[in-house]
Write a protein that holds these residues in place. Sequence first.
Motif, PDB file in Angstrom:
ATOM      1  N   GLN A  37       3.232  59.435   3.371  1.00 18.93           N
ATOM      2  CA  GLN A  37       3.411  58.827   2.044  1.00 18.93           C
ATOM      3  C   GLN A  37       2.127  58.130   1.594  1.00 18.93           C
ATOM      4  OE1 GLN A  37       6.776  56.334   2.914  1.00 18.93           O
ATOM      5  NE2 GLN A  37       8.289  57.963   2.503  1.00 18.93           N
ATOM      6  N   SER A  38       1.448  57.450   2.537  1.00 17.69           N
ATOM      7  CA  SER A  38       0.189  56.770   2.186  1.00 17.69           C
ATOM      8  C   SER A  38      -0.907  57.780   1.841  1.00 17.69           C
ATOM      9  CB  SER A  38      -0.261  55.861   3.333  1.00 17.69           C
ATOM     10  OG  SER A  38      -0.688  56.619   4.451  1.00 17.69           O
ATOM     11  N   LEU A  39      -0.924  58.937   2.555  1.00 13.63           N
ATOM     12  CA  LEU A  39      -1.897  59.987   2.231  1.00 13.63           C
ATOM     13  C   LEU A  39      -1.682  60.513   0.823  1.00 13.63           C
ATOM     14  CD1 LEU A  39      -2.019  62.153   5.507  1.00 13.63           C
ATOM     15  CD2 LEU A  39      -3.854  60.747   4.577  1.00 13.63           C
ATOM     16  N   GLU A  40      -0.424  60.699   0.469  1.00 17.50           N
ATOM     17  CA  GLU A  40      -0.096  61.217  -0.859  1.00 17.50           C
ATOM     18  C   GLU A  40      -0.557  60.255  -1.950  1.00 17.50           C
ATOM     19  OE1 GLU A  40       3.672  63.478  -2.972  1.00 17.50           O
ATOM     20  OE2 GLU A  40       3.994  62.263  -1.189  1.00 17.50           O
ATOM     21  N   LYS A  41      -0.332  58.952  -1.713  1.00  7.51           N
ATOM     22  CA  LYS A  41      -0.771  57.942  -2.691  1.00  7.51           C
ATOM     23  C   LYS A  41      -2.287  57.944  -2.823  1.00  7.51           C
ATOM     24  CE  LYS A  41       3.094  54.693  -2.143  1.00  7.51           C
ATOM     25  NZ  LYS A  41       3.492  53.348  -1.659  1.00  7.51           N
ATOM     26  N   GLU A  42      -2.978  58.038  -1.677  1.00  9.84           N
ATOM     27  CA  GLU A  42      -4.447  58.005  -1.704  1.00  9.84           C
ATOM     28  C   GLU A  42      -5.015  59.232  -2.403  1.00  9.84           C
ATOM     29  OE1 GLU A  42      -8.102  56.941   1.397  1.00  9.84           O
ATOM     30  OE2 GLU A  42      -6.029  56.973   2.086  1.00  9.84           O
ATOM     31  N   LEU A  43      -4.407  60.395  -2.159  1.00  9.93           N
ATOM     32  CA  LEU A  43      -4.865  61.620  -2.822  1.00  9.93           C
ATOM     33  C   LEU A  43      -4.610  61.551  -4.325  1.00  9.93           C
ATOM     34  CD1 LEU A  43      -3.717  64.259  -0.186  1.00  9.93           C
ATOM     35  CD2 LEU A  43      -6.066  63.847  -0.918  1.00  9.93           C
ATOM     36  N   ASN A  44      -3.485  60.984  -4.713  1.00 11.85           N
ATOM     37  CA  ASN A  44      -3.203  60.795  -6.148  1.00 11.85           C
ATOM     38  C   ASN A  44      -4.219  59.857  -6.769  1.00 11.85           C
ATOM     39  OD1 ASN A  44      -0.976  62.486  -6.206  1.00 11.85           O
ATOM     40  ND2 ASN A  44       0.472  60.870  -5.729  1.00 11.85           N
ATOM     41  N   SER A  45      -4.583  58.829  -5.992  1.00 10.70           N
ATOM     42  CA  SER A  45      -5.577  57.864  -6.474  1.00 10.70           C
ATOM     43  C   SER A  45      -6.929  58.547  -6.687  1.00 10.70           C
ATOM     44  CB  SER A  45      -5.716  56.719  -5.472  1.00 10.70           C
ATOM     45  OG  SER A  45      -6.718  55.822  -5.871  1.00 10.70           O
ATOM     46  N   ILE A  46      -7.292  59.460  -5.758  1.00  7.28           N
ATOM     47  CA  ILE A  46      -8.563  60.191  -5.893  1.00  7.28           C
ATOM     48  C   ILE A  46      -8.539  61.059  -7.148  1.00  7.28           C
ATOM     49  CG2 ILE A  46      -9.988  62.012  -4.856  1.00  7.28           C
ATOM     50  CD1 ILE A  46      -9.195  60.881  -2.111  1.00  7.28           C
ATOM     51  N   GLU A  47      -7.407  61.720  -7.389  1.00 13.15           N
ATOM     52  CA  GLU A  47      -7.277  62.542  -8.600  1.00 13.15           C
ATOM     53  C   GLU A  47      -7.392  61.676  -9.846  1.00 13.15           C
ATOM     54  OE1 GLU A  47      -7.234  65.779  -8.768  1.00 13.15           O
ATOM     55  OE2 GLU A  47      -7.362  65.900  -6.591  1.00 13.15           O
ATOM     56  N   ASN A  48      -6.764  60.489  -9.796  1.00 14.41           N
ATOM     57  CA  ASN A  48      -6.830  59.573 -10.946  1.00 14.41           C
ATOM     58  C   ASN A  48      -8.246  59.066 -11.166  1.00 14.41           C
ATOM     59  OD1 ASN A  48      -4.089  59.824 -11.434  1.00 14.41           O
ATOM     60  ND2 ASN A  48      -3.540  58.061 -10.168  1.00 14.41           N
TER      61      ASN A  48
END
Length: 365
Positions: free
Chosen positions: A174-185
């Motif tokens: 779940q934390s990886l998914e949030k971090e990857l979304n943050s990178i996209e943002n």
Amino acid sequence: SSAKKRVAELYDDFKESSNRLESLIAETRENRRKKDFMEFELNEINMANLTVGEDAQLAEQLMYLQNKEKIYQNFEIAYNIARSDNYSLLEVLSEIQKTLKQISDVSRDAANLEDEFTDMYYRIEDLCTKLREAKDKIVFSEQELNEITIRDDFLDNIKRKYNKTIEEIIEYGQSLEKELNSIENMDVEIESLKVEKIRIEEMLKEESARLTHLRSTSAKTLQEKITNELDDLGFQDAVLSIQVSKLPRYTPDGVDSIEFLISTNKGSDLKPLSKIASGGEMSRIMLAFKSVIGDYDGIPTMVFDEIDSGISGATASVVGKKLIEISQRHQIISITHLPQIAAYGDHHYRIEKTSGDHMTYTTIR
């Protein structure tokens, strides 16, 4: 001026926008190096389709399957003991119940015990039925055992690989998914910041050009006024030039480099004010400057040293009058040998040097 203040404000905005953009780009560059590995791990965790408590549940199932034959045999033995033709627990209970029934009408205790043994008989009969059902529903499946064994091994491997429990691996995913979304943002934010930076830079460029125009226009006027003052102060052949050139980058004060150049003698090259050799000349040049811009510099006290160097007569009188004019807005201290200048002072101090037997003394009176 308001134009200079506006340029300073826009410069601060431009600098802040540039710093934020550089910081975000650097952070994104670092994140991109980790992004592929983060995506690999997230994909692996998602493909694992983990659920909380799954490993404990599998361990229990595996234990059951590995002991299924033993469980079946023990259920069968227990059932046979209860319903065996040679040794039937139910027949024994039935015989006891029948024996007690024969005396139940003459013994209250026998009647009570008969009821209890009757209840026990039916309870045992019900339990025998459950024994049979438990035994009969046990089905041996080698495929099921293999599937659970493979899944259990897989969970052990993934726990060992990440050095985490199943619950912790799920949270990590779940934390990886949030971090990857943050990178996209971040990519979206970077594009937005680029647009914002360009917008601010255009405004800064426009306001800086406006400030340059105002300075160039003012420079011509100021150049003319100071040249007239220099003429009054004995520099009849002086040439003053205020050069406005462009800097290679933005600053809080605009994009202009201002340099004052002067030639005090006919035919001499223009030189920066800092190259003027004579202290007296410099004092008179600064007097010319202050006569024109004295209202704007905010300096409370001015000291003019050797302002009388190389002048006399009418020019000295003009210098004295100029000092009087400036003294209406500033405190003026002038060190001079000429009475034409000293005569304009409100207070006079004489500096004297005397020598004694062993020491030299300087006094002011």
